[in-house]
Design a protein around this motif. Structure first.
Motif, PDB file in Angstrom:
ATOM      1  N   ASP A 137       0.744  -1.177   0.067  1.00  0.00           N
ATOM      2  CA  ASP A 137       0.008  -0.104  -0.148  1.00  0.00           C
ATOM      3  C   ASP A 137       1.111   1.304   0.064  1.00  0.00           C
ATOM      4  O   ASP A 137       0.345   2.327  -0.709  1.00  0.00           O
ATOM      5  CB  ASP A 137      -0.629   0.021   1.443  1.00  0.00           C
ATOM      6  CG  ASP A 137      -2.157  -1.031   1.040  1.00  0.00           C
ATOM      7  OD1 ASP A 137      -2.113  -1.415   0.002  1.00  0.00           O
ATOM      8  OD2 ASP A 137      -2.658  -1.313   2.192  1.00  0.00           O
ATOM      9  N   VAL A 138       1.887   1.374   0.633  1.00  0.00           N
ATOM     10  CA  VAL A 138       2.829   2.191   0.770  1.00  0.00           C
ATOM     11  C   VAL A 138       4.043   2.435  -0.202  1.00  0.00           C
ATOM     12  O   VAL A 138       4.547   3.455  -0.096  1.00  0.00           O
ATOM     13  CB  VAL A 138       3.373   2.495   2.186  1.00  0.00           C
ATOM     14  CG1 VAL A 138       2.209   2.687   3.078  1.00  0.00           C
ATOM     15  CG2 VAL A 138       4.414   1.234   2.680  1.00  0.00           C
ATOM     16  N   LEU A 139       4.134   1.314  -0.922  1.00  0.00           N
ATOM     17  CA  LEU A 139       5.465   1.426  -1.737  1.00  0.00           C
ATOM     18  C   LEU A 139       5.364   2.392  -2.841  1.00  0.00           C
ATOM     19  O   LEU A 139       6.129   3.360  -3.030  1.00  0.00           O
ATOM     20  CB  LEU A 139       5.555   0.169  -2.288  1.00  0.00           C
ATOM     21  CG  LEU A 139       6.800  -0.006  -3.268  1.00  0.00           C
ATOM     22  CD1 LEU A 139       8.191   0.144  -2.622  1.00  0.00           C
ATOM     23  CD2 LEU A 139       6.796  -1.675  -3.784  1.00  0.00           C
ATOM     24  N   GLU A 140       4.106   2.517  -3.503  1.00  0.00           N
ATOM     25  CA  GLU A 140       3.857   3.352  -4.457  1.00  0.00           C
ATOM     26  C   GLU A 140       3.978   4.893  -4.040  1.00  0.00           C
ATOM     27  O   GLU A 140       4.473   5.558  -4.952  1.00  0.00           O
ATOM     28  CB  GLU A 140       2.839   3.159  -5.476  1.00  0.00           C
ATOM     29  CG  GLU A 140       2.483   4.205  -6.508  1.00  0.00           C
ATOM     30  CD  GLU A 140       1.367   3.674  -7.537  1.00  0.00           C
ATOM     31  OE1 GLU A 140       0.881   4.395  -8.179  1.00  0.00           O
ATOM     32  OE2 GLU A 140       1.112   2.476  -7.549  1.00  0.00           O
ATOM     33  N   SER A 141       3.518   5.201  -3.072  1.00  0.00           N
ATOM     34  CA  SER A 141       3.549   6.481  -2.425  1.00  0.00           C
ATOM     35  C   SER A 141       5.016   6.903  -2.011  1.00  0.00           C
ATOM     36  O   SER A 141       5.345   8.183  -2.506  1.00  0.00           O
ATOM     37  CB  SER A 141       3.054   6.683  -1.213  1.00  0.00           C
ATOM     38  OG  SER A 141       1.413   6.536  -1.375  1.00  0.00           O
TER      39      SER A 141
END
Length: 402
Positions: free
Chosen positions: A386-390
């Motif tokens: 969930d946070v990787l792309e951000s």
């Protein structure tokens, strides 16, 4: 990748925590290498002439540049206690700046810093503008000062070496008599997928063992370009060195290219990348990542500082930046807290107990190798996805800086 709802607290931490994770040689124009041996600490101070003011004091004098380093200790009162100074200088009739770094070696007894911090104050000889740096000697000796590489009895600056050149490696641990040497070719260093649990083929390497000679050194003469890893045993951290045909350059495109693939939006495979990347390939990759030269330059320093730390802390059989721990450190930074279990390690970003805290865990996995029977593998959880792309987008937009 589908982007889900991200905690506002975590996004704030992603963008702000790296500012607090300062490295000991972060000053823009002074590089430090440390070697702790017996009861002494040796500090190699180097500076590039291009970072200094280079001018002639009068019409008849030669051009000169240099830096003055004052060293001492800082006690509980935060006062600077002067011990001595060293001057790095270069003088030449030519107005062309020299390409080789200027260097000096400082030596201190470790017990002098039992209750204080090593303090450096340094300034350009011409401008007089002074900067300061404080080091915790014992933390430094524990993590970054276990070896020294020399060539013809001169301490090698940095980790870039020339092939077909003889080097000596001295370890602080004098009990070690054998080391394993792993050789990787540059074109085999494609990072594993960040968000894919599929197992990809690991880079091919050639392995050999080298013995300590009668002088107490390990002799090393690389015969090809590539990345070399030295390991004392299966439990120890490795030493990463880069070998090329021209080690006079401070940065080599052939090793800087691979870590940058973590931030690229392009899917790369072993058949779609250059066999031996050159500067034009690296420039093209960073221009694609940063969308502009200005933004790319803004990101570079912070990103490669983390790559350097990943190589120092997480090199095992693989160079540190290729390991799962190294990848997470490069992208997310230093965790707020680390919890270690028997076969699992959890990195926590944020306060314990908060629903917005990010937890990234690694498991010890068995590996068929007598030298390295287990290695750390990232548990690619949904929260990590969930946070990787951000995080990668924050890098590309220049919001993660140190």
């Amino acid at each position: 990748m589908i982007l889900k709802k991200i905690s506002p607290w975590f996004l704030f931490q992603v963008l702000s925590l790296p500012f607090l994770a300062q490295s000991f040689n972060e000053a823009p124009n002074l590089k430090l290498q440390t070697f702790c041996f017996n009861d002494s600490i040796y500090l190699l101070c180097t500076v590039r002439p291009s970072d200094l003011v280079y001018k002639r004091l009068s019409e008849r004098e030669s051009f000169i540049c240099g830096m003055r380093i004052r060293y001492g200790y800082t006690d509980k009162t935060s006062d600077f206690n002067f011990l001595g100074e060293s001057v790095l200088s270069y003088q030449n009739p030519s107005s062309v700046k020299p390409s080789n770094p200027l260097s000096a070696i400082l030596k201190f007894p470790k017990n002098q810093f039992l209750k204080s911090r090593l303090s450096l104050q340094y300034a350009d000889l011409h401008t007089g503008k002074e900067q300061g740096l404080q080091l915790d000697v014992y933390d430094l000796c524990e993590s970054r000062a276990t070896y020294k590489i020399t060539q013809s009895n001169s301490w090698v600056q940095g980790l870039h070496l020339n092939f077909n050149t003889s080097y000596e490696i001295q370890l602080a641990d004098t009990a070690v008599t054998t080391m394993e040497l792993l050789e990787y070719r540059y074109w085999n260093l494609l990072p594993k997928p960040m968000d894919d649990i599929s197992i990809t083929e690991e880079p091919h390497y050639r392995s050999q063992f080298i013995q300590k000679d009668q002088t107490g050194h390990f002799r090393f003469k690389p015969e090809a370009e590539g990345v070399y890893v030295f390991r004392r045993n299966a439990q120890s951290k490795g030493i990463v060195v880069y070998v090329s045909g021209n080690a006079q350059h401070w940065n080599m495109a052939s090793d800087l290219f691979w870590p940058a693939l973590y931030l690229s939006e392009t899917e790369y495979s072993s058949t779609s990348i250059p066999d031996n990347p050159h500067k034009k390939d690296l420039d093209s990759l960073w221009l694609h990542i940063g969308k502009s030269k200005v933004l790319a330059r803004k990101i570079l320093k912070s990103f490669y500082r983390r790559v350097s730390v990943a190589n120092q802390k997480y090199t095992e059989e693989l160079p540190g930046f290729l390991t799962d721990k190294g990848m997470v450190y490069i992208l997310f930074g230093k965790p707020t807290q680390t919890i270690l279990y028997t076969d699992e390690e959890t990195w926590i970003y944020g306060p314990l107990g908060s629903p917005s805290t990010l937890r990234i865990s690694f498991s010890l996995k068995s590996k068929f190798s007598m030298w390295n029977p287990k290695h750390w593998v990232l548990n690619r959880s949904q929260q990590y996805h969930d946070v990787l792309e951000s995080v990668t987008e924050a890098w590309r937009s220049g919001k993660i800086l140190e």
